[in-house]
Design a protein around this motif. Structure first.
Motif, mmCIF file in Angstrom:
data_model
loop_
_atom_site.group_PDB
_atom_site.id
_atom_site.type_symbol
_atom_site.label_atom_id
_atom_site.label_comp_id
_atom_site.label_asym_id
_atom_site.label_seq_id
_atom_site.Cartn_x
_atom_site.Cartn_y
_atom_site.Cartn_z
ATOM 1 N N GLU A 103 -19.579 92.199 68.825
ATOM 2 C CA GLU A 103 -19.469 92.271 67.310
ATOM 3 C C GLU A 103 -17.732 92.515 67.163
ATOM 4 O OE1 GLU A 103 -23.887 93.652 66.709
ATOM 5 O OE2 GLU A 103 -22.214 94.910 66.271
ATOM 6 N N ASP A 104 -17.245 93.549 67.901
ATOM 7 C CA ASP A 104 -15.863 93.816 67.606
ATOM 8 C C ASP A 104 -15.048 92.674 67.849
ATOM 9 O OD1 ASP A 104 -16.583 96.225 66.530
ATOM 10 O OD2 ASP A 104 -16.090 97.478 68.340
ATOM 11 N N ARG A 124 -15.080 89.845 65.414
ATOM 12 C CA ARG A 124 -14.263 90.129 64.319
ATOM 13 C C ARG A 124 -12.598 90.000 64.850
ATOM 14 N NH1 ARG A 124 -18.391 93.946 63.085
ATOM 15 N NH2 ARG A 124 -17.597 95.405 64.715
ATOM 16 N N ASP A 125 -12.204 90.368 65.944
ATOM 17 C CA ASP A 125 -10.880 90.095 66.484
ATOM 18 C C ASP A 125 -10.654 88.847 66.332
ATOM 19 O OD1 ASP A 125 -10.810 92.921 66.638
ATOM 20 O OD2 ASP A 125 -11.209 92.680 68.695
ATOM 21 N N PHE A 131 -13.552 86.216 62.699
ATOM 22 C CA PHE A 131 -14.858 85.893 62.145
ATOM 23 C C PHE A 131 -15.323 87.038 61.331
ATOM 24 C CE2 PHE A 131 -15.076 82.860 65.393
ATOM 25 C CZ PHE A 131 -15.704 81.686 65.325
ATOM 26 N N ASP A 132 -16.075 86.799 60.212
ATOM 27 C CA ASP A 132 -16.481 87.713 59.325
ATOM 28 C C ASP A 132 -17.924 87.759 59.639
ATOM 29 O OD1 ASP A 132 -14.283 88.021 57.632
ATOM 30 O OD2 ASP A 132 -14.421 86.098 56.671
ATOM 31 N N GLU A 133 -18.398 89.196 59.678
ATOM 32 C CA GLU A 133 -19.733 89.462 59.897
ATOM 33 C C GLU A 133 -20.664 89.484 58.667
ATOM 34 O OE1 GLU A 133 -22.527 92.707 62.146
ATOM 35 O OE2 GLU A 133 -20.382 93.160 61.754
ATOM 36 N N GLU A 183 -23.370 86.603 62.673
ATOM 37 C CA GLU A 183 -24.209 87.678 62.551
ATOM 38 C C GLU A 183 -24.969 88.000 63.904
ATOM 39 O OE1 GLU A 183 -28.379 88.278 60.172
ATOM 40 O OE2 GLU A 183 -27.425 86.423 60.143
#
Length: 818
Positions: A505-506, A509-510, A513-515, A582
Motif C-alpha cells: 500500500e505504501d 502511494r509512492d 496512486f491515491d488510496e 484500493e
C-alpha cells in the motif's frame, strides 16, 4: 425520514431548539442528517389579515384593490379571483422573506401602491391547495397576530438517517417516544388508544371478503369499509404536514393513508370498493408471465414469487409495494375499503428489487413490521376518515391472521449490565429508561424481566440488545468511563502478512496512486454494467438480509466497481486525471479451489461458504504523470499498469507471469491474466469501451490481484545473500522470432532455462510485427546478462550458451532473427 418539528412536539415537546435535539438524538443512536425548514426561512412579517373591502382595480381587469386589516388597515393589490370581503387570510408584510428567498417590499401595480401580499397555500409551500388565495377558518383570529400561531410556516424539519433495525423511528410517534426516552419530556397518549365509532347497520362481511392463500407471505390482512365518503382536498394542516414530511398531497383519502403511515410506520392502502367486484379480495402469488398496471402507469411483468392483492378480475395491487389502477380512489369514489396488512419483509425486498420499484411502503415493509401494527393504523385512519371525509364506518373489521408472534420476555441480569458496560446503572434507572422506550418491565430480585414491544420485536431479541437500550438512554457520552483495555504484559504488533500488505500500500502511494475506501455494499445491477454474464460467480453477490437501500443490498465481488465510481466522481469535478487504488476485501458466495475466473476465488483464497479474500485493485484514467517540456502526458495504458504491478512484486521479491487472458469488462487483446508461478492471482488490462461509457470515461486501465498468493511467495525477510563479484558481466541483445500465440513470458522462461546458471537475467524490451519477420510471426528483443562469480566469461563460453538458448527456442517454434 423527515419529521416536522411541530408534528413531533404535538406528541412530545422536548423544550429545546431543533439543533440541540438533533445533537442529543445523534449521541443516543439516531443520526440526524440535517435540520432543514419548509416554507419561508423566517416567520417574521407573516401575519393574519382580515379583508375589509374589495374594489376593482381602476386600470386592470384582473386585479382587485383590497383593504386589509393586518394589525392596521393597508392597501394590498391582489390578482386572485376568489378574494372577497370578510375573509380571514394569510398576509406577507413588506420585509417578509418568501420561500424562494425573495424579500417582499412595497410595490406599485398599474399605478396603485400595494403594501403587502395576500398568500396562497402554494406560495407558503403548504401544499398545492385550492386555486387562489388561502382562506382561513375564522375561529376568533386576531388581525395582525403572527401567522405561525395558525399555520406551520418556517417549519423546522429533522431529517433522520434511520437504521434498518429501528422500524419504530420510521413513524413520527416512534420518534416522539425516542425523544421522550432521552429527554424525559412528557409523552402524549398513543394516537391509536381509542377506536372510531361504527355508524350504520350491517357488518363489514356484507360488503367485503378476504382470502389469504399465502399466509407465510401475508401474516395478517385487515380491512374496514367506509360509506358516504366525500372526496376532496385535505385541510391545510394535513397538507402542510405531508408537504413538510416530503409527501405530495393528493386528496383527503389518499392523504389520510400517507399521514397514518408517517405517524405509525405502518403503510395502508385504500380501494374504491365499487371497483372491487363483490368486494372480494384474494392474496396470492403471481403466475408466470402475469402482468398488471401499477399506479405510476407502468405495465409490469411479474414472477411467481411476487405477492398480489387480487379481485375477481385479476391483480389490483402488488402487495406491500404499489397499488394498481383498476381500484384507484378517484373523485367519484363514495365507498372505500381500507387495507392495512402485514407482509413478509424478505419477499417484499426481493420483489421490489426484481421489479425496480421502490416506494415509501416497501421501504418500511422490507424491514419486517410486526402484525400488531395493523390495527393501530386502522384505528387512527378510521377516525380521520370520519372527520375529514364525512364517512361512515361499517361495523366490524376483517382480520385474517396467521399466528401472531408473542411478545418475547428477556431476562436482564444486573451483573451482566455492569460487566458489559463497565459501570453500574441503578435498577430504578434501568426500569425508567426501558419503560420510557415502551418496554414492559418487572423486577426479579436484582434482575429484570423485560417484555419487548411490538415495534421493537425484530430489533431487540437478546439480553445484550436490552443492555444497549439502557446504555444509550443513560448516556454513553456523559457517563461511560474511558478506560484502556486490560493486558497481561503483551505487546501488540503486526503479523508478517499485515506488514507486507502495508508495504504494498505504501508502494502504491509512492508510485502516485491515491488510496480510496469504497463501499463493501453495492448495487445488484453492477455486474450487468460491467458486462459480467450470468453464471459468472461475480454476477451474484451475497445478498444482505436487511440492507440500507436496494442500491446497497449485495456485497461486492470485485474492487473495480468502487474504483470506477470514485474515478467518475473525481473526473466529474474537473480532475484532469485519476490514479486510484484500493486494498480491501471482496465477498463471494462460495470458494473455488480450482483455477478459474477472478470472481470464483483465486487459489489460496479459501472459505467454507462465503469467501472474503483481500484484494489490491488499481485504476488509472489519463496520464500517469503530467505533461512537461521533457514529455509525459500520455494516457496510462496496459504497459504502464504492468510496470506498476511488476514494481510492486519486486518489492516482495516475487516474479509475476503475464499471459493473454480475457475478462468480460476488459478490452479484447489488451488484457492479461496475472500469475505467481502456476497460481492465477488476478487480471490486468484496458477496460472495455462499453464499460467506460457506463461510467462516462474515455478510457481506463486497471488491475486487481489477490494478496494472499503474493504474500505467500514473498522472500522479504527470507532473502539469501551472496557475495558481490568483481568480475564483469557480458551483456548481449537477442532477437527471437516466434509464432504470435507464444507469450513473451514463455519465451523468457525458455531462454533462462537454455542459458543455465551463467545467464543471470533475461528481459524483454521490444516487440516487432511486420514484413521483415513474415506473416504469422513476431519478433521479441531480449537483453541478456551473462556472469560468473569466479572468472570473466570468454566469448567462446558465451557463444556456447547462446547455442544452447537457440536449441531450446526451437522446441517452442522459435528462431533467431537474422
Amino acid at each position: 425520514m423527515k419529521v416536522p418539528y411541530s408534528w413531533l412536539r404535538e406528541y412530545c415537546d422536548p423544550g429545546v431548539e431543533p439543533g440541540e435535539l438533533a445533537e442529543r438524538l445523534a449521541m443516543t443512536g439516531t443520526e440526524v442528517e440535517r435540520v432543514g425548514a419548509v416554507g419561508p426561512p423566517s416567520a417574521e412579517n407573516f401575519v393574519i389579515g382580515k379583508v375589509l373591502a374589495v374594489e376593482p382595480h381602476p386600470d386592470a381587469d384582473r386585479l382587485q384593490v383590497c383593504t386589509v386589516d393586518a394589525g392596521g388597515d393597508r392597501t394590498i393589490v391582489c390578482g386572485a379571483p376568489n378574494v372577497a370581503a370578510g375573509q380571514t387570510v394569510p398576509v406577507a408584510l413588506p420585509g417578509a422573506t418568501m420561500p424562494g428567498g425573495q424579500k417582499l417590499g412595497k410595490a406599485k401595480l398599474r399605478g396603485v401602491e400595494s403594501n403587502g401580499m395576500i398568500l396562497s397555500a402554494a406560495e407558503l409551500e403548504l401544499g398545492e391547495g385550492p386555486p387562489g388565495i388561502l382562506v382561513l377558518d375564522d375561529d376568533g383570529l386576531t388581525p395582525g397576530s403572527p401567522l405561525a400561531e395558525v399555520l406551520p410556516i418556517a417549519e423546522p424539519v429533522l431529517e433522520l438517517e434511520v437504521t434498518p433495525n429501528r422500524i419504530d423511528c420510521f413513524g413520527v410517534y416512534g420518534v416522539a417516544r425516542e425523544v421522550h426516552a432521552i429527554t424525559s419530556a412528557p409523552l402524549g397518549p398513543e394516537p391509536w388508544a381509542e377506536d372510531a365509532p361504527a355508524d350504520g347497520n350491517g357488518d363489514v362481511g356484507d360488503y367485503a371478503s378476504v382470502e389469504v392463500k399465502v399466509p407465510a407471505l401475508c401474516p395478517r390482512f385487515t380491512a374496514r369499509v367506509f360509506t358516504n365518503v366525500k372526496i376532496g382536498p385535505s385541510p391545510v394542516w394535513l397538507q402542510a404536514r405531508l408537504t413538510a414530511a416530503g409527501q405530495r398531497p393528493i386528496n383527503n383519502v389518499v392523504d389520510i393513508t400517507n399521514y397514518v403511515m408517517l405517524l405509525t410506520a405502518q403503510p395502508l392502502h385504500a380501494f374504491d370498493l365499487d371497483k372491487v367486484p363483490a368486494g372480494a379480495l384474494t392474496i396470492r402469488t403471481a403466475t408466470e408471465g402475469e402482468t398488471m398496471a401499477t399506479l405510476d402507469g407502468v405495465e409490469r411483468k411479474l414472477d411467481p414469487e411476487t405477492v398480489l392483492v387480487c379481485d375477481q378480475n385479476g391483480p389490483s395491487g402488488i402487495a406491500g409495494i404499489m397499488g394498481g389502477q383498476t381500484s384507484e380512489v378517484s373523485e367519484q369514489t363514495t365507498r372505500v375499503l381500507l387495507e392495512v396488512a402485514n407482509w413478509n419483509g424478505t419477499n417484499i425486498l426481493r420483489s421490489s428489487r426484481q421489479l425496480g420499484l421502490r416506494s415509501e411502503a416497501s421501504s418500511r415493509f422490507e424491514k419486517q413490521l410486526h402484525p400488531d401494527l395493523c390495527l393501530r393504523a386502522q384505528k387512527i385512519a378510521s377516525q380521520l376518515m370520519i372527520d375529514l371525509c364525512g364517512a361512515k364506518l361499517v361495523p366490524g373489521t376483517i382480520d385474517v391472521a396467521a399466528e401472531i408472534p408473542a411478545p418475547p420476555s428477556i431476562s436482564l441480569r444486573a451483573g451482566r449490565v455492569e460487566g458489559l458496560l463497565g459501570m453500574r446503572v441503578e435498577q430504578a434507572d434501568q426500569i425508567a429508561y426501558l419503560e420510557r422506550l415502551g418496554f414492559g418491565v418487572e423486577p426479579d430480585g436484582d434482575d429484570l424481566m423485560v417484555e419487548v414491544p411490538a415495534d421493537r420485536h425484530y430489533d431487540v431479541t437478546r439480553e445484550v440488545d436490552v443492555i444497549e437500550e439502557v446504555a444509550r438512554v443513560h448516556g454513553l457520552d456523559e457517563h461511560l468511563p474511558s478506560t484502556l483495555p486490560g493486558s497481561a504484559g503483551q505487546m501488540g504488533g503486526l503479523s508478517r502478512e499485515q506488514k507486507l500488505r502495508r508495504r504494498l500500500e505504501d508502494a502504491m502511494r509512492d508510485l502516485g496512486f491515491d488510496e480510496v475506501v469504497g463501499w463493501s455494499f453495492t448495487d445488484p445491477g453492477l455486474p450487468a454494467r460491467m458486462n459480467i454474464p450470468e453464471g459468472d460467480p461475480r454476477a451474484t453477490g451475497v445478498t444482505l438480509s436487511n440492507p440500507l437501500s436496494v442500491e446497497q443490498s449485495v456485497m461486492r465481488t470485485t474492487l473495480l466497481g468502487s474504483l470506477l465510481d470514485v474515478g467518475k466522481a473525481n473526473l466529474a469535478r474537473d480532475a484532469e486525471r485519476v490514479a486510484l487504488f484500493e486494498s480491501g476485501r471482496v465477498y463471494l458466495p462460495e470458494g473455488d479451489s480450482e483455477e478459474g475466473p477472478l470472481g470464483g476465488g483465486f487459489p489460496g483464497e479459501k472459505a467454507p461458504s462465503v469467501v472474503e479474500p483481500h484484494r489490491l485493485g488499481a485504476l488509472a484514467v489519463g496520464p500517469m504523470r503530467p505533461k512537461s517540456w521533457r514529455g509525459g502526458g500520455e494516457p496510462a495504458d496496459f504497459f504502464a499498469l504492468k510496470g506498476v504491478l511488476e514494481g510492486l512484486a519486486a518489492r516482495l521479491g516475487v516474479e509475476l507471469v503475464f499471459e493473454a487472458g480475457e475478462e468480460p469488462f476488459l478490452h479484447s487483446g489488451r488484457s492479461a491474466s496475472v500469475s505467481v508461478e502456476d497460481t492465477k492471482i488476478g487480471w490486468i488490462g484496458e477496460l472495455h469501451p462499453a464499460v467506460c461509457r457506463a461510467w462516462d470515461l474515455d478510457a481506463a486501465t486497471g488491475f486487481e490481484v489477490s494478496l494472499a498468493p503474493l504474500v505467500a511467495g514473498a522472500v522479504v525477510g527470507r532473502e539469501d545473500f551472496v557475495d558481490i563479484t568483481t568480475f564483469p558481466a557480458v551483456l548481449q541483445d537477442l532477437a527471437v522470432v516466434v509464432p504470435p500465440e507464444v507469450p513473451s513470458a514463455r519465451v523468457r522462461e525458455t531462454v533462462l532455462a537454455g542459458g543455465g546458471e551463467l545467464l543471470r537475467s533475461a528481459e524483454v524490451f521490444d516487440q516487432y510485427i511486420g514484413e521483415q519477420v513474415g506473416a504469422g510471426r513476431k519478433s521479441l528483443a531480449l537483453r541478456l546478462e551473462f556472469r560468473a562469480d569466479d572468472r570473466t566469461l570468454t566469448d567462446e563460453e558465451v557463444a556456447e550458451l547462446r547455442s544452447a538458448i537457440v536449441a531450446a527456442l526451437k522446441e517452442i517454434g522459435g528462431s533467431i532473427r537474422d
